[in-house]
Design a protein around this motif. Structure first.
Motif, PDB file in Angstrom:
ATOM      1  N   ALA A 244       0.811  -1.215   0.000  1.00  0.00           N
ATOM      2  CA  ALA A 244       0.000   0.000   0.000  1.00  0.00           C
ATOM      3  C   ALA A 244       0.846   1.267   0.000  1.00  0.00           C
ATOM      4  CB  ALA A 244      -0.934   0.002   1.214  1.00  0.00           C
ATOM      5  N   GLY A 245       2.078   1.161   0.504  1.00  0.00           N
ATOM      6  CA  GLY A 245       2.902   2.351   0.663  1.00  0.00           C
ATOM      7  C   GLY A 245       2.394   3.254   1.771  1.00  0.00           C
ATOM      8  N   ALA A 246       1.559   2.704   2.631  1.00  0.00           N
ATOM      9  CA  ALA A 246       0.931   3.492   3.693  1.00  0.00           C
ATOM     10  C   ALA A 246       0.707   2.611   4.921  1.00  0.00           C
ATOM     11  CB  ALA A 246      -0.404   4.056   3.218  1.00  0.00           C
ATOM     12  N   ALA A 247       0.767   3.234   6.091  1.00  0.00           N
ATOM     13  CA  ALA A 247       0.556   2.515   7.349  1.00  0.00           C
ATOM     14  C   ALA A 247      -0.444   3.269   8.212  1.00  0.00           C
ATOM     15  CB  ALA A 247       1.877   2.364   8.101  1.00  0.00           C
ATOM     16  N   ASN A 248      -1.285   2.523   8.926  1.00  0.00           N
ATOM     17  CA  ASN A 248      -2.211   3.162   9.865  1.00  0.00           C
ATOM     18  C   ASN A 248      -2.022   2.664  11.292  1.00  0.00           C
ATOM     19  OD1 ASN A 248      -3.391   0.585   9.773  1.00  0.00           O
ATOM     20  ND2 ASN A 248      -5.466   1.409   9.917  1.00  0.00           N
ATOM     21  N   THR A 249      -1.074   1.741  11.482  1.00  0.00           N
ATOM     22  CA  THR A 249      -0.843   1.173  12.810  1.00  0.00           C
ATOM     23  C   THR A 249       0.652   1.076  13.070  1.00  0.00           C
ATOM     24  OG1 THR A 249      -2.871  -0.161  12.618  1.00  0.00           O
ATOM     25  CG2 THR A 249      -1.300  -0.793  14.332  1.00  0.00           C
ATOM     26  N   LEU A 250       1.122   1.804  14.066  1.00  0.00           N
ATOM     27  CA  LEU A 250       2.527   1.747  14.452  1.00  0.00           C
ATOM     28  C   LEU A 250       2.650   1.154  15.848  1.00  0.00           C
ATOM     29  CD1 LEU A 250       3.878   5.256  13.296  1.00  0.00           C
ATOM     30  CD2 LEU A 250       3.905   3.078  12.036  1.00  0.00           C
ATOM     31  N   THR A 251       3.605   0.250  16.007  1.00  0.00           N
ATOM     32  CA  THR A 251       3.911  -0.323  17.316  1.00  0.00           C
ATOM     33  C   THR A 251       5.312   0.126  17.705  1.00  0.00           C
ATOM     34  OG1 THR A 251       2.575  -2.278  16.813  1.00  0.00           O
ATOM     35  CG2 THR A 251       4.138  -2.446  18.652  1.00  0.00           C
ATOM     36  N   ILE A 252       5.424   0.737  18.875  1.00  0.00           N
ATOM     37  CA  ILE A 252       6.699   1.262  19.357  1.00  0.00           C
ATOM     38  C   ILE A 252       7.301   0.255  20.329  1.00  0.00           C
ATOM     39  CG2 ILE A 252       7.826   3.171  20.561  1.00  0.00           C
ATOM     40  CD1 ILE A 252       5.352   4.890  19.735  1.00  0.00           C
TER      41      ILE A 252
ATOM     42  N   ALA B 299      -7.822   5.363  -6.636  1.00  0.00           N
ATOM     43  CA  ALA B 299      -6.511   4.706  -6.655  1.00  0.00           C
ATOM     44  C   ALA B 299      -5.538   5.392  -5.710  1.00  0.00           C
ATOM     45  CB  ALA B 299      -5.959   4.692  -8.080  1.00  0.00           C
ATOM     46  N   GLY B 300      -6.065   6.145  -4.755  1.00  0.00           N
ATOM     47  CA  GLY B 300      -5.227   6.816  -3.774  1.00  0.00           C
ATOM     48  C   GLY B 300      -4.910   5.920  -2.597  1.00  0.00           C
ATOM     49  N   GLY B 301      -4.530   6.530  -1.485  1.00  0.00           N
ATOM     50  CA  GLY B 301      -4.122   5.773  -0.313  1.00  0.00           C
ATOM     51  C   GLY B 301      -5.208   4.873   0.248  1.00  0.00           C
TER      52      GLY B 301
ATOM     53  N   ASP C  32     -20.927  -6.930  -8.546  1.00  0.00           N
ATOM     54  CA  ASP C  32     -21.592  -7.388  -7.322  1.00  0.00           C
ATOM     55  C   ASP C  32     -21.295  -6.462  -6.148  1.00  0.00           C
ATOM     56  OD1 ASP C  32     -22.556 -10.007  -8.381  1.00  0.00           O
ATOM     57  OD2 ASP C  32     -20.403 -10.395  -8.571  1.00  0.00           O
ATOM     58  N   ILE C  33     -20.071  -5.913  -6.115  1.00  0.00           N
ATOM     59  CA  ILE C  33     -19.628  -5.065  -5.003  1.00  0.00           C
ATOM     60  C   ILE C  33     -18.955  -3.827  -5.577  1.00  0.00           C
ATOM     61  CG2 ILE C  33     -18.141  -4.899  -2.966  1.00  0.00           C
ATOM     62  CD1 ILE C  33     -18.330  -7.999  -2.764  1.00  0.00           C
ATOM     63  N   ILE C  34     -19.412  -2.659  -5.149  1.00  0.00           N
ATOM     64  CA  ILE C  34     -18.803  -1.389  -5.549  1.00  0.00           C
ATOM     65  C   ILE C  34     -18.293  -0.716  -4.286  1.00  0.00           C
ATOM     66  CG2 ILE C  34     -19.190   0.895  -6.565  1.00  0.00           C
ATOM     67  CD1 ILE C  34     -21.518  -1.984  -7.397  1.00  0.00           C
ATOM     68  N   ILE C  35     -17.009  -0.393  -4.263  1.00  0.00           N
ATOM     69  CA  ILE C  35     -16.399   0.248  -3.097  1.00  0.00           C
ATOM     70  C   ILE C  35     -15.915   1.634  -3.497  1.00  0.00           C
ATOM     71  CG2 ILE C  35     -14.525   0.142  -1.404  1.00  0.00           C
ATOM     72  CD1 ILE C  35     -14.593  -2.932  -1.744  1.00  0.00           C
ATOM     73  N   ASN C  36     -16.456   2.647  -2.853  1.00  0.00           N
ATOM     74  CA  ASN C  36     -16.054   4.025  -3.125  1.00  0.00           C
ATOM     75  C   ASN C  36     -14.901   4.413  -2.198  1.00  0.00           C
ATOM     76  OD1 ASN C  36     -15.879   6.656  -4.000  1.00  0.00           O
ATOM     77  ND2 ASN C  36     -17.624   7.365  -2.787  1.00  0.00           N
ATOM     78  N   GLY C  37     -13.694   4.465  -2.772  1.00  0.00           N
ATOM     79  CA  GLY C  37     -12.518   4.860  -2.001  1.00  0.00           C
ATOM     80  C   GLY C  37     -12.012   6.224  -2.391  1.00  0.00           C
ATOM     81  N   THR C  38     -12.887   7.043  -3.003  1.00  0.00           N
ATOM     82  CA  THR C  38     -12.508   8.394  -3.405  1.00  0.00           C
ATOM     83  C   THR C  38     -12.947   9.403  -2.352  1.00  0.00           C
ATOM     84  OG1 THR C  38     -14.560   9.022  -4.535  1.00  0.00           O
ATOM     85  CG2 THR C  38     -12.977   7.686  -5.775  1.00  0.00           C
TER      86      THR C  38
END
Length: 281
Positions: free
Chosen positions: A84-92, A130-132, A190-196
């Motif tokens: 993905a080139g992206a993270a939403n969870t960081l563990t320190i 097609a973004g993050g 069957d499935i439409i996902i709006n990621g915009t």
């Protein structure tokens, strides 16, 4: 056991439901978690992470606009982050290293398959954007082995790049994966996902109603008022409409499990959160 510190970082952040969700997870699992939200200036993300770690912070959820920086900052990255080139969870970790994961895709898959009761396997899926946001969910969607996924985006080159980066997974799962311009979609799904971000602008849908197969699931990754235009559009055209609140709770549950090694009752918390929102709280 002493209480351990976690947070969500973003800009803006005051609207975030994550503190409520994780506090409820902690209550239901008896985990010693204190979870807060933190507003971060646009040029201060790395320093904010360093400061939080210095204060004994154990982990962070990352939201807009810092998910790309979070991936770059990490010492170790999961396959989902690399793709993905992206993270939403960081563990320190105690030695100062930071592990990154992306639970967004796991969250949307869990919400669609478990909470909405819709199978992705063998289905035709249209991923709009097609973004993050789209990049974060594509890998886990492919792991469900749909028949095909078309990524539709205003800029087809960006959609093509995202498809190419996931070609190996698509080949492994036997999924037909391709890219298209938004205005070139002629099939139904069957499935439409709006990621915009169309919902943020108040638009009803970035695609025509012709993409909706009979009984299709139309899913907006936004939730609340921001998603209402898309949901109304979907319902008006006979689709099953669903917002991204379940994705929010399910991705949070994945983060909580990574940090604490305990699976919180996400379905219960989702029901409670919908009741909170319906009551105007």
């Amino acid at each position: 056991m002493p209480t351990e510190k976690y947070c969500v970082m973003g800009n803006p952040i005051t609207h975030s439901r994550s503190p409520w969700i994780h506090t409820r997870f902690a209550e239901l699992t008896n985990e010693p978690v204190a979870y807060t939200r933190q507003h971060v200036e646009l040029d201060s993300f790395q320093q904010a992470i360093k400061d939080f770690a210095a204060q004994g912070g154990k982990g962070c959820n990352i939201t807009v606009p810092f998910k790309l920086e979070a991936a770059e900052l990490a010492t170790q990255k999961s396959e989902r982050v690399t793709l993905a080139g992206a993270a939403n969870t960081l563990t320190i970790h105690a030695d100062g290293t930071i592990s990154a994961d992306n639970t967004d895709g796991l969250g949307i898959v869990a919400d669609i398959t478990r909470n909405a009761g819709v199978s992705i396997t063998g289905r035709d899926v249209l991923l709009v954007g097609a973004g993050g946001a789209a990049a974060g969910v594509l890998g886990p969607l492919l792991r469900e082995k749909p028949r095909r996924i078309i990524i539709a985006n205003r800029t087809v080159e960006k959609a093509s790049h995202l498809a190419e980066s996931h070609a190996a997974i698509a080949a492994e799962t036997g999924t037909e994966l391709s890219a298209s311009a938004l205005d070139a979609i002629t099939e139904d799904f069957d499935i439409i996902i709006n990621g915009t971000a169309s919902s943020l602008a108040g638009a009803q849908s970035p695609v025509p109603a012709s993409v909706l197969r009979q009984g299709a699931l139309a899913y907006d990754m936004m939730y609340g008022e921001k998603a209402q235009g898309f949901l109304d559009w979907a319902t008006r055209h006979g689709a099953i409409a669903r917002d991204g609140l379940g994705m929010l709770v399910e991705q949070a549950a994945e983060s909580f499990a990574i940090w604490r090694g305990v699976r919180p009752p996400a379905e219960q918390v989702l029901r409670e959160l919908r009741a909170e929102i319906a009551a105007g709280r």
